[in-house]
Design an enzyme around this catalytic site. Structure first.
Site, PDB file in Angstrom:
ATOM      1  N   SER A  70       0.824  -1.223  -0.138  1.00 25.16           N
ATOM      2  CA  SER A  70       0.013  -0.074  -0.097  1.00 25.16           C
ATOM      3  C   SER A  70       1.094   1.244  -0.176  1.00 25.16           C
ATOM      4  O   SER A  70       2.063   1.180   0.298  1.00 25.16           O
ATOM      5  CB  SER A  70      -1.032  -0.084   1.196  1.00 25.16           C
ATOM      6  OG  SER A  70      -1.561  -1.263   1.196  1.00 25.16           O
TER       7      SER A  70
HETATM    8  N1  SAM Z   1      -0.736  -5.167   4.141  1.00 25.59           N
HETATM    9  C1  SAM Z   1       0.036  -5.430   3.051  1.00 25.59           C
HETATM   10  C2  SAM Z   1       1.573  -4.845   2.894  1.00 25.59           C
HETATM   11  O1  SAM Z   1       1.880  -4.196   3.924  1.00 25.59           O
HETATM   12  O2  SAM Z   1       2.123  -5.130   1.798  1.00 25.59           O
HETATM   13  C3  SAM Z   1      -0.818  -4.864   1.753  1.00 25.59           C
HETATM   14  C4  SAM Z   1      -1.607  -5.895   1.163  1.00 25.59           C
HETATM   15  S1  SAM Z   1      -2.442  -5.668  -0.399  1.00 25.59           S
HETATM   16  C5  SAM Z   1      -2.929  -4.128  -0.666  1.00 25.59           C
HETATM   17  C6  SAM Z   1      -3.887  -6.562   0.128  1.00 25.59           C
HETATM   18  C7  SAM Z   1      -3.406  -8.157   0.469  1.00 25.59           C
HETATM   19  O3  SAM Z   1      -4.605  -8.680   1.004  1.00 25.59           O
HETATM   20  C8  SAM Z   1      -3.223  -8.951  -0.666  1.00 25.59           C
HETATM   21  O4  SAM Z   1      -1.929  -9.540  -0.329  1.00 25.59           O
HETATM   22  C9  SAM Z   1      -4.110  -9.902  -0.861  1.00 25.59           C
HETATM   23  O5  SAM Z   1      -3.889 -11.295  -1.236  1.00 25.59           O
HETATM   24  C10 SAM Z   1      -4.643 -10.089   0.683  1.00 25.59           C
HETATM   25  N2  SAM Z   1      -6.097 -10.533   0.855  1.00 25.59           N
HETATM   26  C11 SAM Z   1      -7.324 -10.324   0.013  1.00 25.59           C
HETATM   27  N3  SAM Z   1      -8.503 -10.946   0.532  1.00 25.59           N
HETATM   28  C12 SAM Z   1      -7.598 -11.581   1.647  1.00 25.59           C
HETATM   29  C13 SAM Z   1      -8.624 -12.618   2.737  1.00 25.59           C
HETATM   30  N4  SAM Z   1      -9.689 -12.632   2.626  1.00 25.59           N
HETATM   31  N5  SAM Z   1      -7.885 -12.989   3.745  1.00 25.59           N
HETATM   32  C14 SAM Z   1      -6.365 -12.807   3.773  1.00 25.59           C
HETATM   33  N6  SAM Z   1      -5.949 -11.879   2.708  1.00 25.59           N
HETATM   34  C15 SAM Z   1      -6.502 -11.244   1.874  1.00 25.59           C
END
Ligand code: SAM
Length: 220
Positions: A70
């Site tokens: 992000s």
């Molecule tokens: N917090 C992360 C970082 O610091 O890099 C950014 C993450 S990215 C914007 C969002 C993440 O949420 C992705 O890696 C995606 O695979 C994960 N995601 C989406 N739906 C999810 C779920 N139901 N449970 C766990 N992870 C999920």
């Protein structure tokens, strides 16, 4: 993500990191412990090698599997809203690169994080190990939370949801805070909800853009 040896001192990167923090401060982030942690946790460790030069840009960057690390300002905004204090138990949904979890850990929180993509989780785990972060993680659907370690003082969801999943609200401790982007797939508002007994008090900040939260109580 690879484990790499980054130069601890580099005038160019120091300058760019200082600029990133100055910008975040200028945009209204005041939590000095958070700003200090953002100085310490090197975003270069969490971006793809080809994007090292852009690690301190105030924008989201690709991390593979159509996911992103992000934007630093968004990370700062959500983290400030969580009111992180040393020793507080925080659940993160969406480990991605591991940057947000590392930041929470650097602020002294006890961090639990869930990622649905095993490859991304493995990458983040390698970085946690390499940098000696004590973070508990699992692969799974974060929309149902992580009951085993509940209740949490804070829950942060780093992907955009159609609504705040009830299990995440239920797993908040008294006074605990849920920070989650909610909206359609194009644009979201960040909802900040505090648990007060059986009631929930919510405020919102508009105009954010996240990848979708996919799961049982998310997008299908
Ligand atoms: N917090 C992360 C970082 O610091 O890099 C950014 C993450 S990215 C914007 C969002 C993440 O949420 C992705 O890696 C995606 O695979 C994960 N995601 C989406 N739906 C999810 C779920 N139901 N449970 C766990 N992870 C999920």
């Amino acid at each position: 993500m690879i484990q790499r040896k980054l130069p601890t001192k580099s005038p160019r990167f120091d300058f760019e990191r200082d600029e990133m923090i100055a910008l975040i401060r200028q945009r209204g982030i005041e939590d000095e412990r958070l700003l200090k942690a953002m100085m310490l946790v090197d975003r270069r460790e969490f971006v793809q090698a080809a994007l090292l030069n852009r690690a301190y840009d105030d924008c989201a960057l690709p991390i593979g599997h159509s996911q992103t690390i992000s934007q630093p300002y968004t990370v700062a905004f959500m983290t400030e809203a969580l009111e992180v204090k040393p020793g507080k138990k925080i659940l993160e949904i969406g480990t991605g690169s591991g940057y947000q979890a590392a930041l929470l850990s650097a602020m002294g929180a006890r961090v639990y994080t869930i990622e649905r993509n095993m490859d991304l989780l493995n990458g983040a785990r390698k970085i946690f190990e390499h940098l000696k972060y004590n973070i508990v993680s699992k692969c799974g659907d974060g929309t149902i939370g992580w009951k085993e370690f509940a209740p949490y003082d804070g829950v942060i969801v780093t992907a955009g949801a159609p609504e705040a999943p009830q299990p995440l609200l239920d797993q908040l401790a008294e006074g605990g805070i849920l920070v989650i982007p909610v909206g359609d797939k194009e644009i979201q508002s960040i909802q900040i909800t505090r648990r007060l007994g059986e009631k929930f008090q919510t405020r919102e900040a508009h105009g954010f853009k996240f990848v979708p939260l996919i799961g049982k109580i998310g997008w299908k």
